[in-house]
Write a protein that holds these residues in place. Structure first.
Motif, short mmCIF file in Angstrom:
data_model
loop_
_atom_site.label_atom_id
_atom_site.label_comp_id
_atom_site.label_asym_id
_atom_site.label_seq_id
_atom_site.Cartn_x
_atom_site.Cartn_y
_atom_site.Cartn_z
N SER A 125 37.92 41.97 48.87
CA SER A 125 38.82 41.81 47.73
C SER A 125 38.04 42.12 46.46
O SER A 125 36.87 41.75 46.34
N ALA A 126 38.70 42.81 45.52
CA ALA A 126 38.09 43.11 44.22
C ALA A 126 38.72 42.21 43.18
O ALA A 126 39.95 42.13 43.08
N ASP A 127 37.91 41.49 42.42
CA ASP A 127 38.39 40.70 41.29
C ASP A 127 38.05 41.48 40.03
O ASP A 127 36.90 41.84 39.80
N ILE A 128 39.05 41.75 39.21
CA ILE A 128 38.89 42.62 38.05
C ILE A 128 39.33 41.88 36.79
O ILE A 128 40.43 41.33 36.74
N ARG A 129 38.44 41.88 35.77
CA ARG A 129 38.74 41.29 34.47
C ARG A 129 38.54 42.36 33.40
O ARG A 129 37.58 43.11 33.45
N ILE A 130 39.41 42.38 32.39
CA ILE A 130 39.32 43.34 31.29
C ILE A 130 39.27 42.56 29.98
O ILE A 130 40.09 41.65 29.76
N THR A 131 38.32 42.91 29.10
CA THR A 131 38.16 42.25 27.81
C THR A 131 38.02 43.31 26.73
O THR A 131 37.41 44.36 26.96
N CYS A 132 38.56 43.05 25.55
CA CYS A 132 38.36 43.94 24.40
C CYS A 132 36.94 43.73 23.90
O CYS A 132 36.53 42.60 23.61
N GLU A 133 36.15 44.81 23.81
CA GLU A 133 34.77 44.69 23.34
C GLU A 133 34.71 44.37 21.85
O GLU A 133 33.75 43.80 21.37
N THR A 134 35.73 44.75 21.11
CA THR A 134 35.72 44.54 19.66
C THR A 134 35.96 43.08 19.30
O THR A 134 35.21 42.51 18.52
N CYS A 135 37.01 42.48 19.85
CA CYS A 135 37.37 41.11 19.44
C CYS A 135 37.11 40.06 20.52
O CYS A 135 37.21 38.88 20.26
N GLY A 136 36.81 40.49 21.74
CA GLY A 136 36.53 39.54 22.82
C GLY A 136 37.75 39.00 23.53
O GLY A 136 37.64 38.18 24.43
N GLU A 137 38.94 39.44 23.13
CA GLU A 137 40.17 38.92 23.75
C GLU A 137 40.29 39.41 25.19
O GLU A 137 40.05 40.57 25.50
N GLN A 138 40.68 38.48 26.09
CA GLN A 138 40.92 38.84 27.48
C GLN A 138 42.30 39.45 27.61
O GLN A 138 43.22 39.07 26.89
N PHE A 139 42.43 40.39 28.54
CA PHE A 139 43.73 40.99 28.81
C PHE A 139 44.34 40.31 30.04
O PHE A 139 43.64 39.85 30.93
N ARG A 140 45.67 40.27 30.07
CA ARG A 140 46.41 39.66 31.18
C ARG A 140 47.04 40.76 32.03
O ARG A 140 47.49 41.77 31.50
N TRP A 141 47.07 40.53 33.32
CA TRP A 141 47.68 41.47 34.26
C TRP A 141 49.18 41.19 34.33
O TRP A 141 49.61 40.04 34.37
N ILE A 142 49.98 42.23 34.37
CA ILE A 142 51.45 42.12 34.32
C ILE A 142 52.04 42.51 35.67
O ILE A 142 51.63 43.49 36.28
N GLY A 143 53.03 41.75 36.13
CA GLY A 143 53.84 42.16 37.27
C GLY A 143 53.36 41.72 38.63
O GLY A 143 54.07 41.90 39.61
N ALA A 144 52.16 41.14 38.72
CA ALA A 144 51.67 40.68 40.03
C ALA A 144 51.85 39.17 40.11
O ALA A 144 51.66 38.46 39.12
N PRO A 145 52.20 38.63 41.28
CA PRO A 145 52.38 37.19 41.41
C PRO A 145 51.03 36.46 41.39
O PRO A 145 49.99 37.04 41.72
#
Length: 192
Positions: A125-145
């Motif tokens: 399983s791959a666990d993937i996190r995305i963050t904005c490098e400029t402000c540090g805000e985390q992004f949320r994944w859409i549409g998956a349960p």
């Protein structure tokens, strides 16, 4: 003025990278950074020392290469660097001043799943996190349960981690499908 006055050294920001010739990717990035700023250098293949032509400074392996805003490039030992400099934290997200989110950082963790401790790998399983490098805000994944599943992508409860089942291209299509999972279902309305 006949008496001395006190002055404080103004803080200034620099760019810095650590010279690590034993790590080819890190060394290549540092040398590319120097080249992009027209800094001439030589590398002593025997000792691993980096020689900067413009300042006639040497960086031994593990030393820091620092570039000031005016372009002056020099070196410091790890001890001197740690005493003189501290990393600059990215600014916190400010909802009143939205960030344009133009630079991103990704963190990817691959999990090897076994049915028993020390047993053979039965799924990945791959666990993937995305963050904005400029402000540090985390992004949320859409549409998956929310939950975990060996058959389909799911997200963490806070939607910041995508759990994606993966398999080697050479494996059977049902590889990993015998692993149990769980799902979280959110419902709207009265809680009775």
């Amino acid at each position: 003025m006949t008496e001395p006055q006190q002055y404080r050294l103004r803080p200034f920001e620099v760019e810095a990278m650590r010279w690590q010739p034993d790590q080819s990717d890190a060394a290549a990035h540092l040398l590319g950074w120097l080249t992009s700023h027209d800094v001439a250098y030589d590398v002593n293949e025997k000792s691993g020392d980096l020689v900067l032509h413009s300042s006639a400074r040497i960086a031994q392996p593990g030393w820091w290469v620092i570039r000031r805003a005016d372009g002056w490039t020099f070196t410091l030992t790890p001890e001197d660097f740690d005493q003189a400099y501290a990393p600059i934290a990215p600014p916190a997200a400010d909802p009143d001043k939205p960030c344009d989110h133009v630079a991103f950082a990704g963190q990817f963790d691959i999990n090897r799943i076994t049915a028993t401790d020390g047993g053979p790998v039965t799924a990945y399983s791959a666990d993937i996190r995305i963050t904005c490098e400029t402000c540090g805000e985390q992004f949320r994944w859409i549409g998956a349960p929310a939950g975990l599943s060996p058959a389909r992508p799911t997200v963490s409860v806070d939607e910041t981690v995508l759990h994606a089942p993966i398999r080697p291209a050479s494996s059977d299509p049902d590889f990993g499908l015998g692993i149990p999972g769980f799902a979280i279902r959110f419902t709207e309305g009265d809680a009775r």
